[in-house]
Design an enzyme around this catalytic site. Structure first.
Site, short mmCIF file in Angstrom:
data_model
loop_
_atom_site.label_atom_id
_atom_site.label_comp_id
_atom_site.label_asym_id
_atom_site.label_seq_id
_atom_site.Cartn_x
_atom_site.Cartn_y
_atom_site.Cartn_z
N ASP A 138 1.01 -0.43 0.10
CA ASP A 138 0.21 -0.04 0.55
C ASP A 138 0.85 1.07 0.01
OD1 ASP A 138 -2.34 1.81 0.53
OD2 ASP A 138 -1.36 1.59 2.77
N SER A 139 -0.11 2.29 -0.43
CA SER A 139 1.43 3.55 0.10
C SER A 139 1.21 4.19 1.11
CB SER A 139 0.06 4.78 -0.84
OG SER A 139 -1.11 5.29 0.06
N CYS A 154 -4.61 -1.43 -1.83
CA CYS A 154 -4.47 0.08 -1.84
C CYS A 154 -5.53 0.39 -3.24
CB CYS A 154 -3.31 0.50 -2.24
SG CYS A 154 -3.51 2.51 -2.44
N GLU A 201 -1.95 8.61 8.47
CA GLU A 201 -0.33 7.83 8.15
C GLU A 201 0.07 8.39 9.94
OE1 GLU A 201 1.77 6.10 6.94
OE2 GLU A 201 -0.28 5.33 5.78
N CYS A 235 -10.80 3.28 0.63
CA CYS A 235 -9.22 3.44 0.61
C CYS A 235 -8.89 2.94 1.68
CB CYS A 235 -9.37 4.78 0.71
SG CYS A 235 -7.60 5.78 1.69
N HIS A 266 -7.15 3.05 4.24
CA HIS A 266 -6.05 3.45 5.34
C HIS A 266 -7.64 4.05 6.14
CE1 HIS A 266 -2.92 4.87 3.11
NE2 HIS A 266 -2.64 5.04 4.35
#
Ligand code: DGL
Length: 262
Positions: free
Chosen positions: A11-12, A74, A152, A184, A186
Site C-alpha cells: 500500500d502507499s 490500495c 498516517e 480507501c 486507510h
C-alpha cells in the site's frame, strides 16, 4: 503439493494493514511480506504515472523476494496500476475496488455514499464501476483530500481528523445516504470516528475481507496454497526509515521494519 513462497501485500502506507489483517486471519499459515510506501504517500493526489512507477518498483522487489502472489492493498494504486502489473507478472495480482456492489445491494434509501481518494474517484476504473451500478442507486462520491495524511500520523482521535471527516460526511448524510463505502484501505482505521459522526443506523462497507477471500480463491485455483504445517511469518518493509513505531502499533505487536530503499 504445498507452496511455501510468500504473498506480497503493499500500500502507499499503513492502510494496507487493514487488508493484511484479514489475509492473516483467513490464511494463517501463509508467509506474508508487507510493503508500506510511506515515503511516497499519499498516492491519492499524485499523477497516475507516478503511482504506476512506484507500484512497478514495489512489485519488482516482491518478485525478487520470490512472492507467489501480489495483493495491491490500495484502491488508488489498483485503479492506476493493476493492469500494468498484470501485464508484467504471471503470478496472481489481486486488486481492490470500492465496495459499490455490496453497498447497492444493501441500501434501503437508495442513496450510497462513497469515501475515496481523489485519485480513485477520478479514475477510469472507478467511472466504469459507477456506471455499472448507477441505475440501481444514487451514488454520491466524496473525495477526501488530507485524510490519508492524517491517518498516517497514527493518532485517530484528533480534532483535525474529526473536522475533516465531518466536512466530508455531512453532504452524504444530508442527502440521506444509509450506506457508506470505505473506498480507501486507510479508512477502516478511523471507523470508530466515522461511526460516531454518522450514527448507528448507517451500514459501513469495507472490502478487506472480500479481498482476502479472493486471494484464497486465486491461490487455491492455481494450487499455490501452503499447508497447515508451515511456519508462518509476516515481514515488514517501508520506504520510510522511521515506520517501526507506527506499523507495530497498528499491527498490534512489535515488529521489525526493514528500510526499502527504492
Ligand atoms: N490506502 C490507499 C487507498 O486505498 C490510500 C491512497 C493514498 O495514499 O492516497 O486508496
Amino acid at each position: 503439493m504445498y507452496n511455501k513462497q510468500a504473498i506480497g501485500v503493499f500500500d502507499s502506507g499503513v492502510g494496507g494493514l487493514t487488508v493484511l489483517k484479514h489475509i492473516h486471519q483467513l490464511l494463517p499459515y501463509e508467509s506474508l511480506i508487507y510493503v508500506a510506501d510511506s515515503a511516497f504517500m499519499p498516492y491519492g493526489c499524485k499523477p497516475d504515472a507516478v503511482v504506476q512507477e512506484r507500484c512497478l518498483k514495489i512489485a519488482s522487489f516482491l518478485a525478487e523476494q520470490d512472492c507467489k502472489a501480489i495483493v495491491v492493498a490500495c484502491n488508488t494504486a489498483t485503479a492506476a496500476a493493476v493492469h500494468g502489473l498484470r501485464d508484467s507478472y504471471a503470478m496472481p495480482v489481486i486488486g481492490m475496488e470500492p465496495g459499490v456492489k455490496p453497498a447497492v445491494a444493501r441500501t434501503g434509501s437508495g442513496v450510497v455514499g462513497i469515501l475515496a481518494t481523489s485519485g480513485t474517484a477520478s479514475s477510469d476504473k472507478f467511472m466504469q464501476l459507477k456506471k455499472r451500478y448507477a441505475e440501481h442507486a444514487e451514488l454520491l462520491v466524496q473525495p477526501c483530500p488530507g485524510l490519508v495524511e492524517e491517518i498516517e500520523k497514527g493518532d485517530f482521535t484528533t480534532q483535525r481528523l474529526h473536522s475533516l471527516l465531518a466536512l466530508y460526511l455531512k453532504p452524504l448524510m444530508e442527502k440521506n445516504a444509509d450506506t457508506l463505502v470505505l473506498g480507501c484501505t486507510h479508512y477502516p482505521f478511523i471507523l470508530p470516528m466515522i461511526r460516531e459522526i454518522v450514527g448507528g443506523s448507517v451500514a459501513i462497507i469495507d472490502t478487506g475481507d472480500a479481498i482476502a477471500r479472493e486471494l484464497q480463491r486465486q491461490l487455491r485455483k492455481r494450487d499455490l496454497l501452503t499447508d497447515g504445517e508451515s511456519q508462518e511469518s509476516v515481514r515488514f518493509w517501508s520506504s520510510r526509515v522511521d515506520s517501526t513505531e507506527a506499523l507495530s502499533r497498528l499491527w498490534g505487536e512489535q515488529v521489525i521494519v526493514t528500510h526499502l530503499d527504492i
